[in-house]
Design an enzyme around this catalytic site. Sequence first.
Site, short mmCIF file in Angstrom:
data_model
loop_
_atom_site.label_atom_id
_atom_site.label_comp_id
_atom_site.label_asym_id
_atom_site.label_seq_id
_atom_site.Cartn_x
_atom_site.Cartn_y
_atom_site.Cartn_z
N ASN A 75 -0.21 3.44 -5.95
CA ASN A 75 -0.74 2.98 -4.67
C ASN A 75 -1.75 1.90 -4.97
O ASN A 75 -2.79 2.19 -5.56
CB ASN A 75 -1.41 4.15 -3.93
CG ASN A 75 -2.18 3.67 -2.71
OD1 ASN A 75 -1.94 2.57 -2.22
ND2 ASN A 75 -3.10 4.48 -2.24
N GLY A 117 0.86 -1.18 0.00
CA GLY A 117 0.00 0.00 0.00
C GLY A 117 0.89 1.22 0.00
O GLY A 117 2.09 1.11 0.13
N CYS A 118 0.35 2.42 -0.18
CA CYS A 118 1.25 3.55 -0.37
C CYS A 118 0.59 4.91 -0.32
O CYS A 118 -0.61 5.03 -0.22
CB CYS A 118 1.91 3.45 -1.75
SG CYS A 118 2.70 1.90 -2.05
N ALA A 119 1.45 5.94 -0.42
CA ALA A 119 1.02 7.32 -0.63
C ALA A 119 1.64 7.80 -1.93
O ALA A 119 2.78 7.48 -2.23
CB ALA A 119 1.52 8.20 0.51
#
Lengths: 363, 501
Positions: A209, A12-14
């Site tokens: 993301n 997951g991410c920004a």
Amino acid sequence: MLNEGEVRIPSGCAISGIIDRTGCRFNGNDIIKSITLMHERSNGLGGGFAAYGIYPEYKNFYALHIFYDDFNIKTETDKLLFQYFDIAKDEAIPTQRLSTITNQPIIWRYFVVPKTSQLQDKRISDNDFIFNCVMKINKDYNGAYVFSSGKNMGAFKGVGYPEDIGKFYMLETYEAYMWTAHGRFPTNTPGWWGGAHPFTLLDWSVVHNGEISSYDTNRRFVEMSGYICNLQTDTEVITYLFDLLIRKHKLPINKAIQILVAPFWSEIEKLGNTIKNDLKCLRSVYSSALINGPFSIIVGCNNGMIALNDRIKLRPLIAATKGSKVYVSSEESAIRIICNNPEKIWAPKGGEPVIVLLEKEQI
Amino acid sequence: MSLDFNVPSFEVIRNEKKCIQCKVCIHQCSNMVHVYDEEDAVVYSNNNKCVNCHRCVTLCPTEALLIREYPLEFRKNTNWTRQAIKEIYKQAQSGGVLLSSMGTPKTFPIYWDKLLLNASQVTNPSIDPLREPMETKIFIGRKPNKLDFDNEGKLVTVMPPQVELNVPIMFSAMSYGSISKNAHEALARAATELGTCYNTGEGGLNKAFYKYGKNTIVQVASGRFGVHKEYLNAGVAIEIKIGQGAKPGIGGHLPGKKVGEDVSATRMIPIGSDAISPAPHHDIYSIEDLRQLIFSLKETTRYSKPIFVKIAAVHNAAAIASGIARAGADAIVIDGLRGGTGAAPTRIRDNVGIPIELALASIDQRLNEEGIRNSVSLIVAGSIRNSSDIVKAIALGADAVYIGSAALIALGCHMCHSCSTGKCNWGIATQEPFLVKRLNPEIMYKRLVNLITAWNHEIQEMLGGMGINAVDSLRGNRLMLRGIGLNAKELQILGVKHAGE
């Protein structure tokens, strides 16, 4: 434990991106500030940036950014590079020592053009030559990894929080008309610099993301066209899809988008006959290029930026405009911290792209 | 019992307390198992004639009947089994080739049951098909490598003909002759309502069914029965049948007793004559000949219909499939070892060919490596039993599946493996008018629609669980599969990891 590239790791991410469509350049402070605000969305196992317009003095050269595990593999790779390319300059990418950034590889950049003799021998375009060369090094040169290969652009990435990676590469000293950034939250501890985002190929860069559930279908599809998915990451395959559809198949951006996040059949049925037929053709011919699963991505290229959500918007994506600048990000707060009172701020719908093209081409 | 040395296969057990001697069983059984003894006023049974089709059991109003395996034990011997011994009695008596119907009962590995599917947890949300769109539409046909648009954004690539299917499931080839007209009508009407296709098989197309043309695939097999220009243009696609999973390498035989007036007219052969399909097409002795037939059919239909080529899954299937794709076929159909049949020599059915899962995996991989997988469609057949078999087939690389036996089971088939006798009590594999009329197409087509609707919903649930909302993204997505209890070689051929990896 297997390293990234040998095993598939979801994360997951920004993400965040800024573009000035007039081509006016600005330094990396804003993008670092924006991605820093979303610290909680990453876990220190990967951060990175892509910057466009940073090498005007070498704008006709491909800027190869390469990670090396040691000097032996660098020596070996150099042999190939000096054989294939005229090299205007090569140097270590400037970095500063930080306590938070450890285990860094040797990080080198080369400004190159393919030797005319090489191109004539192989009868291919510059871009294809670079493409083949990047694929070759990343596949066959164990311990060397080309992580950026476009003109007048570059990726800067590594293992760490994105704000530390930004400081490490001293991005405040670069000026770009477009910046994208990524903070990573992998569900594993790969500890490999090549695995961080952005992923790039030629002047394409992708920060992403999400976790795409169509990975293997997409991989098999691009591999038929000569792409080699060394990293086994979603971002890698998304980059190749863009390159295949837009550069190799020469599809207009909007058609490529209609393939990657195709409209639902129920929507297509409501349309007029010509457009319905076009969409049926696009979806049936390129059905393996449909990207499925939750994602939001920011794709950069020398023409501008494309921000995109999956078809049912399972990951956040916010866009805003102010003056000649367009902002996209995982969170509204990450835009507002660098852009007071945006003129317009909105959440693009699933499958609805935000396409920002430069007013005049930069290269 | 008689001097043919054979003992019954089944025993009919009648509960005399429950039996009311209504004679339903007598009227229902075309094998004449049940007999009414006028003198003693009792119904008794000839075990020898029973094929265990369950017709009498199902219709007995008092549940007085039970069929079970004949309990006579042969002396235990793992080598000389009851079946091995009985087959010798039979052949010693008849001097003929052993015939069997439906798919092989042997214990070959069923790889579908050794593959497990993935589902989303945390990092990727699963999708609820009742709340979100969940797409199962597919297109069968040749695809160009890329599409070209002109400067105004107008599509300039000419798209080859495609068959649009709402579900990735079609009804496989079963000829009129091997199955009844009513069974065909049920298949045709169900295909029409579902937005998919049924396949005529090699027996031609009855005039009454031309109206279902938009949902019909017409087959051209080695006997060329019922093939004429109008027939070729009647459906949406043409299938050249080279082989069948249940009987690779041999032809077909419809006994003359099944060739009545209507079958005769449809097949264009004399009433009562045996319809024998040769083992090879006598105009196809090599791949270049196949190309000529493909293009003859394309010419006849003015390039308006995709041409499928169906082969049995054999050892060298991957190379053959590649050749078929290059010969100009628009879709390749692979029929596996466990596939069904109206009649096949037992030894062929039980010993020739390879499982569909292995053939599919190696063909899809081969076409991918050659960079031509996207240009043809891949359809698999041969004992697809349920929706999860379909999901696994698509993940291994299939575009769509054909179902035959499963469709017949929906129509009432109880898998008694006696199709070749022509006495099907369920009105499916028979041409006897009094049996055929037992199958009411008006009622039965709805059962087929129910089955496919249910399966499609299950497919959607499984897709949603994987975080996928279009079946497009499942095709060739082998990461969604894990093997269980498979050895390294099997995993390598299937291109999947073991569970836990």
